[in-house]
Structures are given as structure tokens and as C-alpha cells.
Write an enzyme that holds these catalytic residues in place. Structure first.
Site, PDB file in Angstrom:
ATOM      1  N   GLY A 166       0.744  -1.274  -0.074  1.00  0.00           N
ATOM      2  CA  GLY A 166       0.073  -0.008  -0.007  1.00  0.00           C
ATOM      3  C   GLY A 166       0.894   1.260  -0.067  1.00  0.00           C
ATOM      4  O   GLY A 166       0.398   2.269  -0.633  1.00  0.00           O
ATOM      5  N   THR A 244      11.456   4.332   5.196  1.00  0.00           N
ATOM      6  CA  THR A 244      10.256   4.561   5.976  1.00  0.00           C
ATOM      7  C   THR A 244       9.763   3.308   6.406  1.00  0.00           C
ATOM      8  O   THR A 244       8.586   3.373   7.083  1.00  0.00           O
ATOM      9  CB  THR A 244       9.411   5.393   5.367  1.00  0.00           C
ATOM     10  OG1 THR A 244       8.884   4.671   4.252  1.00  0.00           O
ATOM     11  CG2 THR A 244       9.839   6.640   5.043  1.00  0.00           C
ATOM     12  N   ALA A 245      10.411   2.196   6.076  1.00  0.00           N
ATOM     13  CA  ALA A 245       9.834   0.828   6.463  1.00  0.00           C
ATOM     14  C   ALA A 245      10.165   0.436   7.963  1.00  0.00           C
ATOM     15  O   ALA A 245       9.483   0.885   9.022  1.00  0.00           O
ATOM     16  CB  ALA A 245      10.254  -0.068   5.334  1.00  0.00           C
ATOM     17  N   ARG A 246      11.212  -0.270   7.992  1.00  0.00           N
ATOM     18  CA  ARG A 246      11.990  -0.588   9.373  1.00  0.00           C
ATOM     19  C   ARG A 246      13.182  -0.710   9.075  1.00  0.00           C
ATOM     20  O   ARG A 246      14.041  -0.978   8.146  1.00  0.00           O
ATOM     21  CB  ARG A 246      11.471  -1.894   9.701  1.00  0.00           C
ATOM     22  CG  ARG A 246       9.892  -2.135  10.395  1.00  0.00           C
ATOM     23  CD  ARG A 246       9.766  -1.566  11.714  1.00  0.00           C
ATOM     24  NE  ARG A 246       8.561  -1.482  12.259  1.00  0.00           N
ATOM     25  CZ  ARG A 246       7.296  -0.675  11.846  1.00  0.00           C
ATOM     26  NH1 ARG A 246       7.714   0.350  11.045  1.00  0.00           N
ATOM     27  NH2 ARG A 246       6.237  -0.607  12.462  1.00  0.00           N
ATOM     28  N   GLU A 275      16.135   1.514  17.311  1.00  0.00           N
ATOM     29  CA  GLU A 275      15.483   2.719  17.869  1.00  0.00           C
ATOM     30  C   GLU A 275      15.134   2.839  19.206  1.00  0.00           C
ATOM     31  O   GLU A 275      14.778   1.485  19.823  1.00  0.00           O
ATOM     32  CB  GLU A 275      13.788   2.914  17.206  1.00  0.00           C
ATOM     33  CG  GLU A 275      14.111   3.080  15.584  1.00  0.00           C
ATOM     34  CD  GLU A 275      12.748   3.055  14.911  1.00  0.00           C
ATOM     35  OE1 GLU A 275      11.609   3.478  15.389  1.00  0.00           O
ATOM     36  OE2 GLU A 275      12.528   2.998  13.611  1.00  0.00           O
ATOM     37  N   HIS A 293      11.036   8.225  13.583  1.00  0.00           N
ATOM     38  CA  HIS A 293      10.168   7.368  12.980  1.00  0.00           C
ATOM     39  C   HIS A 293       8.627   8.083  13.419  1.00  0.00           C
ATOM     40  O   HIS A 293       8.018   7.900  14.153  1.00  0.00           O
ATOM     41  CB  HIS A 293      10.049   6.150  14.087  1.00  0.00           C
ATOM     42  CG  HIS A 293       9.399   4.915  13.663  1.00  0.00           C
ATOM     43  ND1 HIS A 293       9.667   3.742  13.912  1.00  0.00           N
ATOM     44  CD2 HIS A 293       7.980   5.013  12.683  1.00  0.00           C
ATOM     45  CE1 HIS A 293       8.649   2.947  13.378  1.00  0.00           C
ATOM     46  NE2 HIS A 293       7.915   3.792  12.850  1.00  0.00           N
ATOM     47  N   GLY A 295       6.633   8.395  10.538  1.00  0.00           N
ATOM     48  CA  GLY A 295       5.618   8.293   9.209  1.00  0.00           C
ATOM     49  C   GLY A 295       4.123   8.434   9.273  1.00  0.00           C
ATOM     50  O   GLY A 295       3.493   8.928   8.299  1.00  0.00           O
TER      51      GLY A 295
HETATM   52  O1  GLV Z   1       5.620   2.489  11.688  1.00  0.00           O
HETATM   53  C1  GLV Z   1       4.395   2.741  11.589  1.00  0.00           C
HETATM   54  C2  GLV Z   1       3.493   1.334  11.401  1.00  0.00           C
HETATM   55  O2  GLV Z   1       4.060   0.351  10.982  1.00  0.00           O
HETATM   56  O3  GLV Z   1       2.258   1.742  11.262  1.00  0.00           O
END
Ligand code: GLV
Length: 333
Positions: A166, A244-246, A275, A293, A295
Site C-alpha cells: 500500500g 520509511t519501513a523498518r 530505535e 519514526h 511516518g
Molecule cells: O511504523 C508505523 C507502522 O508500522 O504503522
């Protein structure tokens, strides 16, 4: 028989009213524990017996730690549903939950816009090396001495999206508004309708052709360090990396080395391997745009996420099922 119980692991900031409303059908409880050891003791004490569903946040990790095979056996027999307030559920060991018959939900879709917006911000920030000037300006030296490097335009650049879920698909649309050319790699090729016509390439081709590489894949035991030294070697000189994932989908040490060698020109990061610790080599490099973090850190998105997660707790309590389960458990419902 008394009401079923629902356990809140973490804090609800925006949808408190919806959570409180659940008290019509359930007894709502929170742990007293402040550490993993205390939490396990509390499980053992039987205080959670009768808990059917748990709502958990990312931050509740500070109390429970990883929901892993060491913790899951301590959960009460009654616990059948864990509702994870986030798209990413790497803090929950799905096989361990499945083996105990516990279904897990996450929050898909609602996170897509805010995370892709953050992603786009980091792409622009990293391409333009804005962070260098932002630091100079705050240090009172206008553009600094020597002046900051000239940035690069997104227009015409190849954006490689690794993981076309997504968020990746949402990012694709946003990047195209900046005239970037999008290619992607995903475990499975998407239908043209889903991919929006983005070109599907092999993993190696993605590495070799991307001017900007965006990491949008989930973290699980198969994706840890998907990007490491060997992968950096296959990339273009001067590539820009955005994550922006992990954090752990990329080897941070290898990234720092690739930045230091000039292989990677700049990076935009919202997530880190450990983190809230950040690799000192990243902090020291002004080319790297860093966010803590954030996002999904907007009022609108946080509210939607909490409401979705509460909806799952409600479905668990009232209908004995979840509105969505994580893909690994699709066969179990
Ligand atoms: O990092 C944020 C999420 O996984 O929704």
C-alpha cells in the site's frame, strides 16, 4: 459469566471515546507491569484470565518487549486476538501466535498516505541535501562555509521501490507528480491495475537502475538486512537511499560505509535498526536527513489507526473474529 475482558497494552491518544464505549460489552483493563519481567509475573498471577483481545501499540514494547515465543505461552488461554496498532507487526512473532491459535491484525491502508508523504519529504530532502543547509542556517551561518553542495532534481530520476504494498503504491503516485520514473521489485509482480503501470524489474535490476532507492518492504525474518554491502556494490555511484519501513531491512553499518565511500550520496531515514538509538555515523553525516519514526505522526492518521484497531477489538469481542488478519494468517480464518 462476567463480561469478556480486553487488555490495552499502550495508550490510546485520539479515539478514547470509542475505546471507553467498548466497556458496554467488555471489561477494559491495563497492565500494572512496567517491565517484561513484571508483565510475565502479571500473566502468571491470573489477572489477565478472561482477556479475549489485546490492543497493542508500538510503544508498549517498552513493557512487554517482543511478543515472541518466550512470552506467548504466558498469555491466558482465553486470549485469541492481538490487535496491533500499526501497519508493521515485526514486534509480534506471528508463528508463535499462530501455534497458540491467536489471530493478529494490523492497520493497513490508513497509514499509506502519511507514510508515503514522509517518504516523499525524505526523497526531496535527501536529493536536495537540504539538511546540510538547515544545519548551517540554525548555526547562524546562512548557507555555511564552504557553501552547501548543489542538490539534484527529482524530475527524470529513476525511483526504485522495493516492496510495492500500500505504501509503495501510494508513493509511486506521489513520485510521478514530481516526474520521477518508477520501477519496482516485489516478491510477486502486481497486476497493471495495482502497479499503475510501474515497470516490474528483478531485484538486481532495481539495485542497478535506481537513482533513488526507496525501502517499503515489511521487516520479518526473511527481509532482515535485505540491503547490505553486497547490494550497495550493485548500485549506481551516488545513489540516494530512503527508508520509511523498518530500520533492520537495511544493514546500518553497511549504509554508513557506503555513505562514507560516496557510493551513497545521501539518505533519508525515518526508521533505525535499534530505535531510539541511531548509528553515530548517520548522526555525524549532514547529508543524511533523519526523522524519529514519524511516518504516521499526524492527528488524522493516528486517529484513523486507533479507530481501526478498536474496531478490530470490538469485532473480536462481539463476533469472535477480526476485520483483517495479517497475511501470514490468511489461511487460518
Ligand atoms: O511504523 C508505523 C507502522 O508500522 O504503522
Amino acid at each position: 459469566m462476567g463480561k469478556p475482558k480486553a487488555l490495552l497494552l499502550g495508550i490510546i491518544d485520539h479515539a478514547q471515546e470509542s475505546w471507553n464505549k467498548l466497556s458496554e460489552t467488555a471489561e477494559l483493563m491495563t497492565p500494572n507491569a512496567r517491565s517484561r519481567e513484571e508483565f510475565i509475573e502479571e500473566c502468571k498471577s491470573g489477572r489477565f484470565d478472561g482477556v479475549v483481545a489485546a490492543y497493542r501499540t508500538f510503544a508498549s514494547f517498552a513493557i512487554t518487549g517482543q511478543i515472541d515465543k518466550d512470552l506467548v505461552p504466558h498469555f491466558p488461554e482465553s486470549l485469541k486476538f492481538i490487535c496491533n496498532n500499526g501497519a508493521g507487526y515485526d514486534q509480534v512473532d506471528i508463528p508463535a501466535c499462530s501455534s497458540r491459535g491467536i489471530l493478529v491484525s494490523n492497520v493497513p491502508k490508513m497509514v499509506d498516505d502519511a507514510t508515503a508523504d514522509t517518504n516523499m519529504f525524505l526523497i526531496l530532502g535527501a536529493l536536495r541535501a537540504f539538511n546540510v543547509s538547515m544545519i548551517n542556517l540554525r548555526n547562524g551561518s546562512w548557507r555555511g562555509h564552504p557553501p552547501p553542495p548543489l542538490g539534484h532534481d527529482p524530475q527524470g530520476k529513476v525511483l526504485g521501490i522495493l516492496g510495492m504494498g500500500g505504501i509503495g503504491r501510494n508513493l509511486k503516485k506521489k513520485a510521478e507528480a514530481f516526474d520521477m520514473k518508477v520501477i519496482y521489485y516485489n516478491r510477486k509482480k502486481l497486476s497493471d491495475e495495482l502497479s499503475g503501470g510501474a515497470e516490474y524489474v528483478s531485484f538486481d535490476e532495481l539495485l542497478a537502475r535506481s537513482d533513488v532507492l526507496s525501502l517499503n518492504l515489511p521487516l520479518n525474518p526473511h527481509t532482515r538486512h535485505t540491503i547490505s554491502t553486497k547490494e550497495f556494490e550493485k548500485m549506481k555511484m551516488g545513489v540516494v537511499i530512503v527508508n520509511t519501513a523498518r530500520g533492520a531491512v537495511m544493514d546500518e553499518d553497511a549504509l554508513v560505509k557506503a555513505l562514507d565511500s560516496g557510493k551513497v550520496w545521501s539518505a533519508g531515514l525515518d526508521v533505525y535498526e535499534e530505535e531510539p538509538k541511531i548509528h553515530p555515523g548517520l548522526v555525524a553525516n549532514p547529508h543524511v536527513c533523519l526523522l524519529p519514526h514519524m511516518g504516521t505522526w499526524t492527528v488524522e492518521t493516528q486517529t484513523k489507526m486507533e479507530e481501526w484497531n478498536i474496531g478490530n477489538v470490538r469485532a473480536a469481542l462481539e463476533k469472535g473474529k477480526l476485520n483483517n488478519v495479517v497475511p501470514e494468517q490468511a489461511e487460518m480464518v
